[in-house]
Design an enzyme around this catalytic site. Structure first.
Site, short mmCIF file in Angstrom:
data_model
loop_
_atom_site.label_atom_id
_atom_site.label_comp_id
_atom_site.label_asym_id
_atom_site.label_seq_id
_atom_site.Cartn_x
_atom_site.Cartn_y
_atom_site.Cartn_z
N HIS A 100 54.57 23.99 30.93
CA HIS A 100 53.45 23.29 30.29
C HIS A 100 52.72 24.20 29.32
O HIS A 100 51.59 23.94 28.94
CB HIS A 100 52.50 22.73 31.36
N TRP A 132 27.39 53.26 37.51
CA TRP A 132 28.21 52.31 36.78
C TRP A 132 27.25 51.68 35.78
O TRP A 132 26.31 50.98 36.16
CB TRP A 132 28.80 51.26 37.72
N GLU A 158 44.12 45.73 36.48
CA GLU A 158 43.07 46.71 36.73
C GLU A 158 43.60 48.14 36.81
O GLU A 158 42.87 49.07 36.48
CB GLU A 158 42.20 46.35 37.94
N ASN A 208 20.10 51.41 41.90
CA ASN A 208 21.33 50.61 41.80
C ASN A 208 20.89 49.17 41.63
O ASN A 208 20.04 48.70 42.39
CB ASN A 208 22.14 50.77 43.10
N GLY A 209 21.42 48.47 40.63
CA GLY A 209 21.04 47.07 40.42
C GLY A 209 20.56 46.85 39.00
O GLY A 209 20.85 47.64 38.11
N GLU A 242 47.20 37.56 42.43
CA GLU A 242 46.76 38.87 42.94
C GLU A 242 47.62 39.99 42.35
O GLU A 242 47.10 41.05 41.96
CB GLU A 242 46.84 38.86 44.48
N CYS A 269 27.16 51.63 41.38
CA CYS A 269 26.25 52.76 41.52
C CYS A 269 26.21 53.17 42.99
O CYS A 269 26.05 52.35 43.88
CB CYS A 269 24.84 52.51 41.05
N LYS A 303 46.06 43.06 40.13
CA LYS A 303 46.27 44.47 40.47
C LYS A 303 46.82 45.23 39.26
O LYS A 303 46.40 46.34 38.95
CB LYS A 303 47.26 44.63 41.63
N ARG A 307 31.98 53.72 43.68
CA ARG A 307 31.02 52.69 43.29
C ARG A 307 30.63 52.76 41.82
O ARG A 307 29.90 51.91 41.32
CB ARG A 307 29.76 52.79 44.15
N LYS A 339 33.68 49.60 42.55
CA LYS A 339 33.84 48.78 43.75
C LYS A 339 32.46 48.26 44.14
O LYS A 339 31.46 48.87 43.82
CB LYS A 339 34.39 49.66 44.87
C1 F6R Z 1 40.16 43.90 42.90
C2 F6R Z 1 38.91 43.98 43.64
C3 F6R Z 1 37.83 43.02 43.29
C4 F6R Z 1 37.07 42.57 44.55
C5 F6R Z 1 35.88 41.70 44.17
C6 F6R Z 1 35.13 41.19 45.38
O1 F6R Z 1 41.08 44.84 43.35
O2 F6R Z 1 38.73 44.82 44.48
O3 F6R Z 1 38.32 41.94 42.58
O4 F6R Z 1 37.94 41.87 45.38
O5 F6R Z 1 35.00 42.45 43.37
O6 F6R Z 1 34.64 42.24 46.16
P1 F6R Z 1 34.17 42.02 47.65
O7 F6R Z 1 35.36 41.64 48.44
O8 F6R Z 1 33.58 43.32 48.07
O9 F6R Z 1 33.16 40.91 47.61
#
Ligand code: F6R
Length: 606
Positions: free
Chosen positions: A504, A76, A488, A102-103, A481, A2, A485, A27, A601
């Site tokens: 395994h 969000w 997502e 937000n929250g 990682e 949010c 990527k 966000r 994010k």
């Molecule tokens: C993936 C991604 C998330 C963040 C995770 C932690 O591309 O961006 O997995 O890495 O939500 O976020 P931060 O680093 O802001 O604590």
């Protein structure tokens, strides 16, 4: 999670509020809404729509009345689906008070039942709506004082929140509050901003004020008052935003993600600046490292993967046990932690709720906290004993790229530093690693120059049902990682495995034509031989191998060459092609690159 923005001042409020929302849309993008105070005695103007901000913008037209104060929200969804009705702002029964949030309000069910008994009519399924009704009653009992009402209400809420409220009879005034969720004040010339993130107002002012836990802020165009929940006025904590407005723009790139992938040489160089000159006490200034017997890294998602790489480096160079924990799991298993534990939360945003809560748990048990963070003034570094900032600049695309490589650099710097402080790394090795670190920006540049053919290759696999990533040693977290990527961005099944673990169980996933990305350890190393065998094992079962390697590899169907570097530093180079694969796959599958579905994010809820 949010995005929240408020504006009051000399300009027409709609424009800075909309601009702020555009910059905060990363966000959350389930719905967007705006409320403006028009003139005392007139009703609030409010519009909100499900879906992306564009849906709201489409209906705005020329009918928006003149206004100099207003609030905006990009959502969000947590409580209640992404509908027009559940979109923020929410109004009280008289339609005079508007609130955005937000929250999560954890006690909203009890509050709602109580408020309904008192005659309040609810329209949405959100937890937020309870707060606006509560605030409306509180304002009346505080003789129309919105800030006093906000303090009163915050005392009754459980959970996490950033709240902003405006009232139809108070043009020019916005009242906000925060607990476990971000809110910053932007101080302009005859204008003030409130936002979840400085990106919302960075084009207007570089002066910002930090707000602490359980603080209430009351702004007009030329005044700002911060109080605690008892009403005590607190000193203002101003800081200057170092980011440039252009850093939060796409700058000619089709997507923020591509721009951020390409910014990695700079993010790495900026994170290294001034930190490669031998033992520098400033790196851990503020924290006493004497007697530390264990390191625990806590993080989520991509930051967790950076922590996993950090474990290899710190254990090897500083000869100290390192655990890497998913923040969301850590606190609830009540782990053993004491004053000799060094906790390292890693977070791009500095606001991730799981990481923050895990860190608070450890701190309350006496641990020392040294955070790695990309966002100045955010909650995690503010609550740490010391912080090492990564200098990746604002990361807008939801999928993290440059923040990850900058976090890797922070891990290496910390590993070297701890090794030096503890006397466990030789001066020669430390120097050698520093030389390799200094070369990374130009080597990443080289990788970026050679990945173009990978884009066409990726498109060939666009209809694959699954893609697997294999790595060993620091290549294993890199594989994790790469898979994250791809999941997502491409909404495709992807998994990362340690090369030695395949036989395994996971090898059963390999079928004729399954694409497997193999991250090869440094040429000539023992692990490179082991990995070559793992590649043969999957190839024999029909896999198509895309190898990321610093040397030719006969068994690869497709090879992406990366420059050689120190074996521990390789993830900084090998992750770049993986980011490109995910980016290109998202485009090939018609997905939204910068705002992938269901994500947001900065995850500020648990
Ligand atoms: C993936 C991604 C998330 C963040 C995770 C932690 O591309 O961006 O997995 O890495 O939500 O976020 P931060 O680093 O802001 O604590």
């Amino acid at each position: 999670m949010c995005g929240i923005v408020g504006y009051t001042g000399k300009a027409e409020a709609l424009s800075p509020v909309l601009e702020g929302l555009r910059r905060l849309e990363y966000r959350g993008y389930d719905s967007a809404g705006i409320a403006l105070v028009v003139k005392a005695g007139e009703p609030l103007w409010i519009e909100k729509r499900a879906g992306k901000l564009g849906n709201l913008e489409e209906i705005l037209g020329d009918t928006v009345p003149a206004s100099h104060s207003g609030i905006g929200h990009t959502r969000w969804a947590t409580h209640g689906g992404p509908t027009d009705t559940n979109a923020h702002p929410h109004l009280d029964n008289e339609g005079k008070l508007a609130l955005i949030h937000n929250g999560i309000i954890e006690n909203y069910v009890e509050l709602r039942a109580e408020l309904e008994k008192r005659g309040h009519i609810f329209k949405s399924e959100t937890d937020t709506e309870s707060v606006v009704h509560l605030l409306s009653d509180a304002r009346k009992s505080h003789n129309g004082d919105l800030a006093a009402a906000m303090r009163d209400v915050c005392g009754q809420l459980r959970g996490s929140f950033t709240l902003l409220a405006i009232h139809a009879d108070e043009p020019g005034r916005i009242v906000g509050a925060r607990r476990n969720s971000p809110l910053v004040v932007g101080v302009g010339d005859g204008e003030m901003f409130l936002a979840s993130d400085v990106a919302a107002f960075i084009a207007h002012t570089k002066r910002a004020l930090e707000l602490g836990q359980d603080e209430v802020v009351d702004i007009t165009g030329d005044s700002v008052v911060v109080t605690d929940l008892s009403g005590k006025v607190l000193p203002l904590k101003e800081y200057e935003i170092s980011w440039d407005a252009s850093a939060a723009e796409r700058g000619g790139y089709p997507h923020f993600m591509l721009k951020e992938i390409c910014e990695q040489p700079k993010a790495i160089a900026d994170t290294l600046i001034g930190r490669l000159s031998g033992l520098d006490p400033a790196i851990t200034e503020g924290i006493d490292l004497a007697g530390i017997s264990k390191v625990v890294i806590i993080a989520c998602g991509t930051a967790y993967h950076a922590g996993l790489v950090g474990k290899y480096a710190i254990e090897k160079w500083a000869n100290i046990p390192v655990d890497v924990e998913l923040a969301s799991e850590y606190r609830y298993r009540e782990p053993s932690v004491d004053a000799n534990t060094l906790i390292i939360p890693i977070s791009q945003s500095g606001e991730t709720m799981d990481t923050l809560m895990a860190m608070r748990y450890a701190r309350s048990h006496g641990a020392r906290v040294f955070s790695v963070c990309n966002t100045n003034g955010s909650t995690i570094p503010r609550e740490s004993d010391a912080v090492l900032y990564t200098h990746a600049g604002p990361e807008i695309a939801v999928a993290s790229t440059k923040a990850f490589t900058a976090q890797l650099i922070a891990m290496y710097l910390l590993g070297l530093h701890l090794g030096r402080v503890r006397g466990t790394i030789s001066a020669e090795l430390a120097k050698e690693i520093e030389v390799h670190l200094a070369e990374l920006p130009s080597k990443v540049e080289q990788v970026l120059e050679t990945v173009e053919p990978l884009r066409a290759l990726t498109r060939k696999f666009k209809d694959a049902s699954s893609m697997l990533f294999l790595g060993r040693h620091v290549g294993f977290p890199t594989a994790l990682e790469g898979a994250l990527k791809l999941k997502e961005l491409a909404y495709m099944h992807a998994e990362g495995f340690a090369g030695g673990e395949l036989k395994h169980g996971p090898i059963a996933l390999i079928d004729q034509g399954t694409p497997v990305v193999a991250i090869m350890p440094a040429e000539g190393s023992l692990l490179a031989e082991k990995m070559a065998s793992n590649i043969q094992e999957v190839k024999a079962r029909g896999a198509i191998i895309i190898a990321i390697a610093d040397a030719p590899l006969a068994s690869a169907d497709h090879l992406v060459r990366i420059p050689t570097t120190h074996e521990f530093l390789q993830p900084v180079l090998s992750v770049v092609p993986l980011q490109v694969i995910a980016y290109e796959m998202a485009i090939a599958r018609g997905n939204d690159v910068d705002q992938p579905r269901n994500l947001a994010k900065s995850v500020t809820v648990e």
